[in-house]
Design a protein around this motif. Structure first.
Motif, PDB file in Angstrom:
ATOM      1  N   HIS A 170       0.812  -1.212   0.000  1.00 18.55           N
ATOM      2  CA  HIS A 170       0.000   0.000   0.000  1.00 18.55           C
ATOM      3  C   HIS A 170       0.855   1.277   0.000  1.00 18.55           C
ATOM      4  O   HIS A 170       0.361   2.362   0.304  1.00 18.55           O
ATOM      5  CB  HIS A 170      -0.945   0.007   1.204  1.00 18.55           C
ATOM      6  N   GLY A 171       2.132   1.133  -0.328  1.00 24.40           N
ATOM      7  CA  GLY A 171       2.992   2.299  -0.476  1.00 24.40           C
ATOM      8  C   GLY A 171       3.451   2.908   0.825  1.00 24.40           C
ATOM      9  O   GLY A 171       3.890   4.075   0.850  1.00 24.40           O
ATOM     10  N   ILE A 172       3.379   2.161   1.912  1.00 28.03           N
ATOM     11  CA  ILE A 172       3.825   2.658   3.217  1.00 28.03           C
ATOM     12  C   ILE A 172       5.234   2.137   3.462  1.00 28.03           C
ATOM     13  O   ILE A 172       5.444   0.922   3.527  1.00 28.03           O
ATOM     14  CB  ILE A 172       2.870   2.202   4.334  1.00 28.03           C
ATOM     15  N   PRO A 173       6.225   3.010   3.575  1.00 24.16           N
ATOM     16  CA  PRO A 173       7.618   2.561   3.702  1.00 24.16           C
ATOM     17  C   PRO A 173       7.865   1.832   5.024  1.00 24.16           C
ATOM     18  O   PRO A 173       7.466   2.299   6.087  1.00 24.16           O
ATOM     19  CB  PRO A 173       8.418   3.862   3.622  1.00 24.16           C
ATOM     20  N   VAL A 174       8.537   0.685   4.930  1.00 27.32           N
ATOM     21  CA  VAL A 174       8.785  -0.151   6.109  1.00 27.32           C
ATOM     22  C   VAL A 174      10.270  -0.443   6.252  1.00 27.32           C
ATOM     23  O   VAL A 174      10.933  -0.882   5.308  1.00 27.32           O
ATOM     24  CB  VAL A 174       8.023  -1.493   6.005  1.00 27.32           C
TER      25      VAL A 174
END
Length: 357
Positions: free
Chosen positions: A225-229
């Motif tokens: 979902h395009g959330i940087p981890v």
């Protein structure tokens, strides 16, 4: 490994004396014998949630090797029960033990969202990433009941303010809607702690955390979902999870993680006694070996407070671990990196909506 320590579902197996108190108490064998004969519980092993009323919620982090400038902790104490947790010592400031009290006396800051809003609306405040869970996990089990973390994320979104999250709980996916909105403006970075790929190891090191399978799924879903981890292998403990560096790096990279960080375990303050008691009960066959190897990473001591050295240690074993991490990053994260969070929008949204002029 013995998956059934004395107190099930807890990391620490003892309550060590608070260093700030002159007096301490202990549970004697004759009391335990009396309880057994009477069919009574000597220790009910229940969690208590206690509301506290701080005046502020955002803390400036002064240590140069921590990797964050500002943090906020909406809970003190953590029911996850990670045996190695450096935050255990802070529970003594509140009048509790760093041992079992840390896991069973959870201090709750219900006013955290209001305090946060007040803080970031100050005219003198210039946007800088604020990290939730610099000390204790904002998605620990208490969050199911109190819902404070979600309300804080709503504040960050309302004022377009950058925020970082550190957690080892898949509960973060509950707030995926808010995280996606924050990600649209590059206002969110998530750090997922994964110390092992072995569920047996996870179960005894971190008894009330999300399973490894759930955490890996969390990395994958957030990344999709395009959330940087960023994944934190923290801490690496010699002869417990130190052999897993390459395998873990490969797996989390495949799940979409953009980077990986690590620390080598250090057992400051009361944690040394708590960890030593725990490992002799859960891993008696290797307890002395592990403790001696930890000492070899920190100048012959379990305790290490030296800025610049304490996180990654020194000596041959520490060098082997650090070299392995470097190799893992080169092999699996060569063309990846975490984005720098956006600090340019907040000033326009100081009053909660876009300023036209």
């Amino acid at each position: 490994m013995d998956p059934n320590p004395t107190l099930k579902g807890r990391g620490a197996q003892i309550n060590v004396p608070n260093r700030f108190f002159e007096l301490s108490h202990e549970i004697r064998d004759d009391f335990l014998e009396f309880c057994a004969k009477e069919g009574e519980e000597a220790d009910k092993n229940r969690t208590l949630f206690l509301e506290v009323f701080p005046k502020t919620i955002v803390n400036k982090v002064k240590s140069p090797d921590v990797g964050m400038g500002y943090s906020m902790n909406i809970y003190q104490g953590c029911e996850h029960g990670c045996i190695y947790c450096y935050a255990r010592n802070t529970h003594e400031f509140w009048g509790y033990s760093a041992g079992l009290d840390f896991e069973r006396r959870i201090l709750v800051k219900k006013e955290a969202p209001l305090l946060l809003e007040k803080f970031i609306k100050r005219k003198s405040w210039e946007a800088h990433p604020i990290v939730m869970s610099g000390n204790t996990d904002c998605y620990q089990p208490a969050e199911k009941q109190f819902d404070i973390t979600r309300r804080c994320l709503e504040v960050f979104l309302k004022y377009k303010h950058p925020v970082g999250i550190i957690t080892k709980n898949a509960m973060i996916l509950r707030d995926l809607d808010l995280l996606k909105e924050l990600a649209k403006d590059n206002l969110i970075a998530v750090n997922i702690s994964i110390t092992s790929l072995s569920e047996d190891t996870r179960r005894i090191l971190e008894p009330r955390t999300a399973t490894i399978k759930k955490r890996l799924e969390t990395v994958k879903i957030l990344s999709e979902h395009g959330i940087p981890v960023n994944v934190m292998m923290a801490p690496i403990i010699p002869s417990i999870n130190s052999h897993e560096v390459l395998a873990l790096a490969k797996k989390v990279s495949e799940m979409g993680a953009l980077s990986m960080g690590h620390t080598i375990v250090r057992l400051n303050g009361a944690i040394g006694e708590i960890f030593t008691d725990w490992i002799k009960k859960t891993m008696p066959d290797r307890a002395d070996k592990v403790l001696h190897q930890i000492e070899s990473c920190h100048g012959g001591s379990l305790n290490d407070s030296r800025i610049g050295t304490r996180m990654h240690g020194e000596g041959e074993i520490a060098k082997q671990i650090n070299d392995m991490v470097k190799l893992a990053k080169l092999k699996y994260f060569k063309d990846k990196s975490m984005p720098k969070l956006n600090t340019s929008l907040h000033e326009q949204f100081k009053d909660g909506q876009l300023k036209l002029f």
